[in-house]
Motif scaffolding. Structure first.
Motif, PDB file in Angstrom:
ATOM      1  N   SER A 142      -8.010  -1.144 -10.584  1.00  0.00           N
ATOM      2  CA  SER A 142      -7.725  -2.427 -11.240  1.00  0.00           C
ATOM      3  C   SER A 142      -7.026  -3.356 -10.243  1.00  0.00           C
ATOM      4  N   PRO A 143      -6.970  -4.660 -10.549  1.00  0.00           N
ATOM      5  CA  PRO A 143      -6.224  -5.566  -9.653  1.00  0.00           C
ATOM      6  C   PRO A 143      -4.783  -5.097  -9.440  1.00  0.00           C
ATOM      7  N   ASN A 144      -4.149  -4.554 -10.480  1.00  0.00           N
ATOM      8  CA  ASN A 144      -2.781  -4.032 -10.327  1.00  0.00           C
ATOM      9  C   ASN A 144      -2.735  -2.882  -9.329  1.00  0.00           C
ATOM     10  N   SER A 145      -3.728  -2.009  -9.424  1.00  0.00           N
ATOM     11  CA  SER A 145      -3.796  -0.863  -8.504  1.00  0.00           C
ATOM     12  C   SER A 145      -3.945  -1.343  -7.068  1.00  0.00           C
ATOM     13  N   ILE A 146      -4.857  -2.282  -6.871  1.00  0.00           N
ATOM     14  CA  ILE A 146      -5.114  -2.764  -5.509  1.00  0.00           C
ATOM     15  C   ILE A 146      -3.863  -3.447  -4.952  1.00  0.00           C
ATOM     16  N   ALA A 147      -3.190  -4.241  -5.809  1.00  0.00           N
ATOM     17  CA  ALA A 147      -1.983  -4.950  -5.351  1.00  0.00           C
ATOM     18  C   ALA A 147      -0.885  -3.952  -4.969  1.00  0.00           C
ATOM     19  N   PHE A 148      -0.791  -2.867  -5.715  1.00  0.00           N
ATOM     20  CA  PHE A 148       0.233  -1.865  -5.379  1.00  0.00           C
ATOM     21  C   PHE A 148      -0.166  -1.106  -4.111  1.00  0.00           C
ATOM     22  N   ALA A 149      -1.387  -0.583  -4.114  1.00  0.00           N
ATOM     23  CA  ALA A 149      -1.816   0.292  -3.015  1.00  0.00           C
ATOM     24  C   ALA A 149      -1.836  -0.447  -1.674  1.00  0.00           C
ATOM     25  N   GLY A 150      -2.299  -1.694  -1.684  1.00  0.00           N
ATOM     26  CA  GLY A 150      -2.368  -2.451  -0.429  1.00  0.00           C
ATOM     27  C   GLY A 150      -0.984  -2.657   0.170  1.00  0.00           C
ATOM     28  N   ARG A 151       0.020  -2.671  -0.670  1.00  0.00           N
ATOM     29  CA  ARG A 151       1.386  -2.918  -0.210  1.00  0.00           C
ATOM     30  C   ARG A 151       2.107  -1.621   0.194  1.00  0.00           C
ATOM     31  N   TYR A 152       1.992  -0.595  -0.636  1.00  0.00           N
ATOM     32  CA  TYR A 152       2.821   0.597  -0.414  1.00  0.00           C
ATOM     33  C   TYR A 152       2.073   1.848   0.037  1.00  0.00           C
ATOM     34  N   ALA A 153       0.800   1.943  -0.278  1.00  0.00           N
ATOM     35  CA  ALA A 153       0.120   3.233  -0.076  1.00  0.00           C
ATOM     36  C   ALA A 153      -0.538   3.329   1.296  1.00  0.00           C
ATOM     37  N   SER A 154      -0.843   4.555   1.686  1.00  0.00           N
ATOM     38  CA  SER A 154      -1.623   4.782   2.903  1.00  0.00           C
ATOM     39  C   SER A 154      -3.068   5.103   2.555  1.00  0.00           C
ATOM     40  N   ALA A 155      -3.312   5.467   1.302  1.00  0.00           N
ATOM     41  CA  ALA A 155      -4.696   5.732   0.884  1.00  0.00           C
ATOM     42  C   ALA A 155      -4.848   5.412  -0.596  1.00  0.00           C
ATOM     43  N   MET A 156      -5.999   4.835  -0.952  1.00  0.00           N
ATOM     44  CA  MET A 156      -6.297   4.610  -2.366  1.00  0.00           C
ATOM     45  C   MET A 156      -7.556   5.390  -2.748  1.00  0.00           C
ATOM     46  N   ILE A 157      -7.390   6.240  -3.748  1.00  0.00           N
ATOM     47  CA  ILE A 157      -8.505   7.024  -4.292  1.00  0.00           C
ATOM     48  C   ILE A 157      -9.196   6.141  -5.318  1.00  0.00           C
ATOM     49  N   ALA A 195     -16.248  -4.858  -1.186  1.00  0.00           N
ATOM     50  CA  ALA A 195     -15.355  -5.812  -1.864  1.00  0.00           C
ATOM     51  C   ALA A 195     -14.002  -5.161  -2.160  1.00  0.00           C
ATOM     52  N   THR A 196     -14.025  -3.919  -2.636  1.00  0.00           N
ATOM     53  CA  THR A 196     -12.757  -3.245  -2.970  1.00  0.00           C
ATOM     54  C   THR A 196     -11.947  -2.994  -1.705  1.00  0.00           C
ATOM     55  N   ARG A 197     -12.626  -2.482  -0.692  1.00  0.00           N
ATOM     56  CA  ARG A 197     -11.908  -2.170   0.558  1.00  0.00           C
ATOM     57  C   ARG A 197     -11.328  -3.440   1.176  1.00  0.00           C
ATOM     58  N   ASN A 198     -12.114  -4.525   1.157  1.00  0.00           N
ATOM     59  CA  ASN A 198     -11.611  -5.786   1.731  1.00  0.00           C
ATOM     60  C   ASN A 198     -10.420  -6.323   0.943  1.00  0.00           C
ATOM     61  N   ALA A 199     -10.493  -6.191  -0.395  1.00  0.00           N
ATOM     62  CA  ALA A 199      -9.380  -6.684  -1.223  1.00  0.00           C
ATOM     63  C   ALA A 199      -8.105  -5.914  -0.892  1.00  0.00           C
ATOM     64  N   LEU A 200      -8.270  -4.621  -0.728  1.00  0.00           N
ATOM     65  CA  LEU A 200      -7.134  -3.752  -0.398  1.00  0.00           C
ATOM     66  C   LEU A 200      -6.545  -4.127   0.969  1.00  0.00           C
ATOM     67  N   ARG A 201      -7.419  -4.337   1.908  1.00  0.00           N
ATOM     68  CA  ARG A 201      -6.983  -4.686   3.267  1.00  0.00           C
ATOM     69  C   ARG A 201      -6.293  -6.049   3.276  1.00  0.00           C
ATOM     70  N   GLN A 202      -6.809  -6.973   2.436  1.00  0.00           N
ATOM     71  CA  GLN A 202      -6.198  -8.307   2.395  1.00  0.00           C
ATOM     72  C   GLN A 202      -4.769  -8.242   1.848  1.00  0.00           C
ATOM     73  N   VAL A 203      -4.568  -7.400   0.826  1.00  0.00           N
ATOM     74  CA  VAL A 203      -3.204  -7.238   0.287  1.00  0.00           C
ATOM     75  C   VAL A 203      -2.284  -6.715   1.394  1.00  0.00           C
ATOM     76  N   ALA A 204      -2.785  -5.757   2.164  1.00  0.00           N
ATOM     77  CA  ALA A 204      -1.979  -5.190   3.256  1.00  0.00           C
ATOM     78  C   ALA A 204      -1.632  -6.278   4.279  1.00  0.00           C
ATOM     79  N   ILE A 205      -2.612  -7.092   4.645  1.00  0.00           N
ATOM     80  CA  ILE A 205      -2.368  -8.170   5.622  1.00  0.00           C
ATOM     81  C   ILE A 205      -1.318  -9.120   5.065  1.00  0.00           C
ATOM     82  N   ASP A 206      -1.470  -9.521   3.795  1.00  0.00           N
ATOM     83  CA  ASP A 206      -0.523 -10.463   3.177  1.00  0.00           C
ATOM     84  C   ASP A 206       0.897  -9.899   3.152  1.00  0.00           C
ATOM     85  N   ALA A 207       0.987  -8.561   3.104  1.00  0.00           N
ATOM     86  CA  ALA A 207       2.319  -7.932   3.067  1.00  0.00           C
ATOM     87  C   ALA A 207       2.869  -7.716   4.480  1.00  0.00           C
TER      88      ALA A 207
END
Ligand SMILES: Cc1cc2nc3c(=O)[nH]c(=O)nc-3n(C[C@H](O)[C@H](O)[C@H](O)COP(=O)(O)O)c2cc1C
Length: 443
Positions: free
Chosen positions: A221-236, A247-259
């Protein structure tokens, strides 16, 4: 170590005998192994033989199946399972699920840090909020609304990371000559007073070889991606197409970049249910043996909904007419599995065989010889749809063995999967940096 970018592989531990609820009845499976931890250890050792980087232990504690022909899913208990496995393996990591909504940060921090030390740095915590009302009832609480769930989740995870670093990196002296056991000035208690979490205290456990446990998250979910991109090292995760994966991987990576993180520090792990056999027909028949007729009926109805076709019982035994398939429209509001349903239907299989292809399931499935699965994984990986995969074999005893013995060597031959473990710790094997305490870039 290869210069070529390589995929990660994890084994999904989501059932006692296999990812399939019917695995307990399957040929070659010893039915007396529920709930025997030695069976889990054996599967983990097999995954380690296949050089898998990790095992993902999902958890919905206490969930009881509705159908008395099904085995309760999940393992004995994720922390016990991880501890037992890590004692009997040398390289593979374990990512165990513990919910933040009804557990305590100090207990969790202490248990995971202890296992991290015990295993030489091979544990990960799969940090999820818990979203099942039935599971919440087991803990005597009501599920929080989504916003509060994630608000408290962030506080919980940060508290755990603070606790993991209360004992300074060099605090342990153990020096008989000077008589100093520890420099307690380096032990900094945490004082957290959040909206949901309060903690005052210290966790007197020194760093493990990977600093502290890895954080995983499972969801989509968007909540999952927002959390994982910021704190996690892997998202299942779960994705059905290359486009959805990208699309999912890019969204996750973008959250990481923004953080302020390097996007390569977060790995997107897609699920796959592989059925490896000597031929496609054999794989379909094997997978069919795990499917009751009521599931076939349900899935026929579901496929009808996706394609906008209403089927009669006789339609099960014949291919779907091409003129009907030509009329099907797929757009961005369609079920993400629609494209695959249509692709398999166009190959001319009967509706029954389309269903046996597992086109309607929790994850995509590959059915056929080992090359078929290896091709799928290679294509997904090389298109940037995933950094790795969690593998969900129908039955661990038999299907995992075939994956390890037949698919892994093809991936290694192609250079897209490692020949051996490069590092000692889970962080090294995942290709994510050492961490001790909270990530300074996030505070
Ligand atoms: C692939 C996948 C695996 C998941 N594994 C678990 C799990 O083991 N235990 C659990 O409680 N929730 C699990 N979840 C649920 C998610 O963590 C999440 O709560 C759910 O997708 C609902 O989204 P939300 O939390 O934004 O409401 C999983 C979800 C996905 C997509």
């Amino acid at each position: 170590m290869s210069e070529k970018k390589q995929m990660l592989l994890g084994l999904g531990f989501t059932g006692a005998y296999g990812a399939n609820a019917k695995a307990w009845k399957s040929e070659g499976v010893n039915v007396t192994t529920y709930p025997d931890i030695n069976a889990d250890i054996r599967y983990a050792q097999l995954a380690e033989k296949g050089k898998f980087q990790f095992i993902f232990v999902g958890d919905f504690p206490g969930a009881i199946p509705d159908d008395n022909r099904e085995v309760p899913s999940m393992t004995l208990e994720p922390i016990i399972t991880a501890t037992a496995i890590l004692q009997q393996t040398k390289h593979i990591g374990v990512a165990s699920t513990v919910h933040t909504q009804w557990n305590n940060p100090f207990t969790l921090a202490r248990q995971f840090k202890g296992i991290d030390l015990m295993s030489g740095g091979r544990i990960a915590w799969n940090a999820v909020t818990g979203s099942s009302p039935k599971v919440a009832e087991n803990f005597g609480v009501k599920l929080m609304d989504s916003r509060s769930r994630y608000e408290s989740h962030y506080e919980f995870v940060e508290t755990v990371q603070h606790l993991w670093a209360t004992w300074g990196k060099d605090a342990l002296k153990a020096d008989k000559e000077t008589g100093v056991f520890a420099d307690y000035s380096q032990v900094k208690p945490v004082h957290i007073s959040g909206k949901h979490i309060q903690a005052n205290g210290a966790l007197p456990i020194p760093p493990s070889p990977q600093g502290q446990p890895v954080i995983f998250h499972s969801g989509g979910s968007p909540n999952s991606i927002a959390f994982a991109g910021r704190y996690a090292s892997a998202m299942i995760g779960e994705v059905w197409t290359i486009e959805q994966g990208i699309a999912t991987r890019n969204a996750l990576r973008q959250v990481a970049i923004d953080a302020g993180r390097n996007p390569d520090e977060i790995k997107f792990i897609a699920g796959l249910m592989p059925v490896v056999a000597n031929s496609k027909r054999e794989a379909i028949d094997r997978h069919a043996s795990f499917m009751d007729e009521n599931i076939v009926q349900q899935r026929a109805f579901h496929i009808g909904m996706i394609l906008g076709i209403s089927f009669t019982p006789e339609d099960l035994e014949r291919p779907i007419a091409p003129e009907l398939l030509d009329k099907v429209k797929i757009d961005r509001y369609s079920d993400p599995r629609a494209e695959n349903v249509l692709k398999v239907a166009r190959e001319g299989w009967t509706l029954r065989d389309i269903i046996y292809h597992s086109v309607i399931d929790y994850h995509p499935a590959t059915l056929g010889d080992a090359k078929e699965t290896a091709d799928y994984l290679t294509e997904m990986f090389e298109s940037g749809a995933a950094d790795g995969f969690w593998i969900l074999p129908d039955a661990y005893e038999t299907d995992l063995k075939r994956f390890v013995e037949e698919v892994v060597p093809i991936l290694q031959e192609r250079g897209v999967f490692h020949e051996d473990y490069d590092g000692e710790t889970l962080r090294e094997n995942l290709g994510v940096p050492y961490q001790y305490g909270v990530d300074k870039r996030l505070s």
